[in-house]
Design an enzyme around this catalytic site. Structure first.
Site, PDB file in Angstrom:
ATOM      1  N   TYR A 103      -4.813   4.175  -1.335  1.00 29.42           N
ATOM      2  CA  TYR A 103      -3.498   3.556  -1.517  1.00 29.42           C
ATOM      3  C   TYR A 103      -3.345   2.398  -0.513  1.00 29.42           C
ATOM      4  O   TYR A 103      -3.699   2.546   0.662  1.00 29.42           O
ATOM      5  CB  TYR A 103      -2.414   4.626  -1.292  1.00 29.42           C
ATOM      6  CG  TYR A 103      -1.026   4.074  -1.204  1.00 29.42           C
ATOM      7  CD1 TYR A 103      -0.463   3.382  -2.269  1.00 29.42           C
ATOM      8  CD2 TYR A 103      -0.272   4.226  -0.042  1.00 29.42           C
ATOM      9  CE1 TYR A 103       0.818   2.857  -2.182  1.00 29.42           C
ATOM     10  CE2 TYR A 103       1.018   3.711   0.046  1.00 29.42           C
ATOM     11  CZ  TYR A 103       1.539   3.020  -1.031  1.00 29.42           C
ATOM     12  OH  TYR A 103       2.805   2.501  -0.934  1.00 29.42           O
ATOM     13  N   ASP A 175      -5.829  12.876   0.813  1.00 30.73           N
ATOM     14  CA  ASP A 175      -4.529  12.551   0.220  1.00 30.73           C
ATOM     15  C   ASP A 175      -4.542  13.132  -1.191  1.00 30.73           C
ATOM     16  O   ASP A 175      -5.243  12.647  -2.076  1.00 30.73           O
ATOM     17  CB  ASP A 175      -4.347  11.027   0.212  1.00 30.73           C
ATOM     18  CG  ASP A 175      -2.970  10.610  -0.303  1.00 30.73           C
ATOM     19  OD1 ASP A 175      -2.383  11.347  -1.116  1.00 30.73           O
ATOM     20  OD2 ASP A 175      -2.499   9.525   0.105  1.00 30.73           O
ATOM     21  N   LYS A 200       5.988  11.499  -5.426  1.00 31.79           N
ATOM     22  CA  LYS A 200       5.406  11.407  -6.767  1.00 31.79           C
ATOM     23  C   LYS A 200       5.585  12.720  -7.529  1.00 31.79           C
ATOM     24  O   LYS A 200       6.684  13.124  -7.796  1.00 31.79           O
ATOM     25  CB  LYS A 200       3.936  10.983  -6.642  1.00 31.79           C
ATOM     26  CG  LYS A 200       3.731   9.750  -5.751  1.00 31.79           C
ATOM     27  CD  LYS A 200       4.303   8.490  -6.364  1.00 31.79           C
ATOM     28  CE  LYS A 200       4.649   7.357  -5.412  1.00 31.79           C
ATOM     29  NZ  LYS A 200       4.082   7.286  -4.107  1.00 31.79           N
TER      30      LYS A 200
HETATM   31  N1  PLP Z   1      -0.485   8.130  -0.830  1.00 29.19           N
HETATM   32  C1  PLP Z   1      -0.582   7.735  -2.120  1.00 29.19           C
HETATM   33  C2  PLP Z   1      -1.795   8.127  -2.912  1.00 29.19           C
HETATM   34  C3  PLP Z   1       0.426   6.973  -2.707  1.00 29.19           C
HETATM   35  O1  PLP Z   1       0.294   6.600  -3.995  1.00 29.19           O
HETATM   36  C4  PLP Z   1       1.556   6.613  -1.931  1.00 29.19           C
HETATM   37  C5  PLP Z   1       2.657   5.814  -2.497  1.00 29.19           C
HETATM   38  O2  PLP Z   1       2.569   5.280  -3.573  1.00 29.19           O
HETATM   39  C6  PLP Z   1       1.615   7.034  -0.585  1.00 29.19           C
HETATM   40  C7  PLP Z   1       0.589   7.796  -0.074  1.00 29.19           C
HETATM   41  C8  PLP Z   1       2.788   6.683   0.296  1.00 29.19           C
HETATM   42  O3  PLP Z   1       3.864   7.504  -0.015  1.00 29.19           O
HETATM   43  P1  PLP Z   1       5.421   7.089   0.124  1.00 29.19           P
HETATM   44  O4  PLP Z   1       5.660   5.975  -0.858  1.00 29.19           O
HETATM   45  O5  PLP Z   1       6.141   8.354  -0.227  1.00 29.19           O
HETATM   46  O6  PLP Z   1       5.634   6.659   1.522  1.00 29.19           O
END
Ligand code: PLP
Length: 321
Positions: A103, A175, A200
């Site tokens: 990400y 993740d 998500k």
């Molecule tokens: N990890 C992944 C795979 C993501 O897709 C995202 C956000 O899109 C994040 C972490 C970060 O999360 P947040 O938007 O809740 O801060």
């Protein structure tokens, strides 16, 4: 699963269920900053101050720990706050390996925030285990990967990658946002830490920004709790309540997402205008066999067919790029 044989039951009843004080079957929203004390240093209960600990958040944290099979769970105000907390485990002069398509926010926090304090990173295609192994130098203290990764859904063999990291004395952080513990449990595959953007699928209703860290043992749990309290980006009581409520339907929602994604992938496969579909649920996709082995009944996450590009999310939202 610590207490429940079936995750379908654990999502509903897992963690700290209901309320000890009143017998309410739903965990109340303890919307308070501070808890009364009988005197200096004499808290009336286990609770003192909600950054350090709050009963609604604690119920959620116990739930996510149970679902991921970890020794401790920690709820944060966003997925990025969760990743930030994990990166605080490391020091100036250390390095972290990240997979080549993590990400963008994960790359950004390393490149623009932690690098200035001396925490370095290396980008490696973690689906290539030989390349991964040769990237470990003595300064590498962690491997941070996504599988399937955002955005191209590249699959990494989590068990094999964790084994390599362990043999080099490094932690493996996965993740698991795209899979959720319903479809994949990285700690059972050998990872040390799981992170989530709970924004998500775990939240699932587009009404909360939150994140999780789940760790495999008490030593890491102690460190993470220290960081969570010291840095302070905790999930609030109301967001914690929303997440407990959301997670109760995780099993049925994920089954529906997978069924939708499979149908869309099949339909795109026979469309002559689509050149390539990045979806590890298809036999022709990179990592199909690994995905089948390490995750339950398929994949959701985003599906990215090559030009003329339609990006398809499992909820069947269609974006024309
Ligand atoms: N990890 C992944 C795979 C993501 O897709 C995202 C956000 O899109 C994040 C972490 C970060 O999360 P947040 O938007 O809740 O801060």
């Amino acid at each position: 699963m610590a207490h429940y044989k079936h995750i379908e039951s654990a999502v509903i009843h897992g963690g700290i269920y209901g309320d000890f004080h009143t017998g309410a079957v739903s965990t109340p929203i303890y919307q308070t900053s501070t808890f009364e004390q009988d005197g200096l240093g004499k808290p009336r209960s286990n609770w003192e101050y909600s950054r350090t600990g709050n009963p609604t958040r604690a119920a959620l944290e116990a739930l996510i720990a149970e679902l991921e099979g970890g020794a401790g769970g920690f709820a944060f105000s966003s997925g990025m706050a969760a990743i930030d907390a994990v990166l605080h485990l490391f020091q100036s002069g250390d390095s972290v390996i990240i997979s080549s398509n993590v990400y963008g926010g994960t790359f950004r926090i390393l490149d623009k925030i932690f690098k200035q304090y001396g925490l370095n990173y290396k980008i490696v295609d973690t689906s290539d285990l030989a390349a991964l192994e040769s990237a470990f130098t003595s300064d590498v203290k962690a491997l941070l990967l996504e599988s399937p990764a955002n955005p191209l859904l590249t699959v990494t063999d989590i068990a094999a990658a964790s084994e390599i990291a362990r043999s080099k004395g490094a932690l493996t952080v996965v993740d698991n946002t795209f899979m959720t513990p319903y479809l994949q449990r990285p700690l059972e595959l050998g990872a040390d830490i799981v992170v989530h953007s709970a924004t998500k699928y775990l939240g699932g209703h587009s009404d909360v920004i939150a994140g999780f860290v789940v760790v495999k043992d008490d030593e890491l749990a102690e460190k993470l709790h220290f960081i969570q309290n010291a840095v302070g980006a905790v999930a609030g009581p109301f967001d914690s309540f929303l997440l407990i409520r959301s997670i109760k339907t995780l099993a049925v929602r994920m089954e529906a997402h997978v069924a939708n994604a499979e149908k869309i992938a099949e339909a795109l496969k026979s469309n002559p205008a689509v050149k390539n579909i990045y979806y590890p649920g298809l036999k022709s996709a990179q990592g199909y066999e690994i995905q089948k082995r390490q995750a339950k009944n398929g994949v959701v996450g985003q599906m990215l067919p090559e030009f003329p590009a339609v990006r398809i999310y499992p909820k069947s939202y269609i974006f024309v790029l």
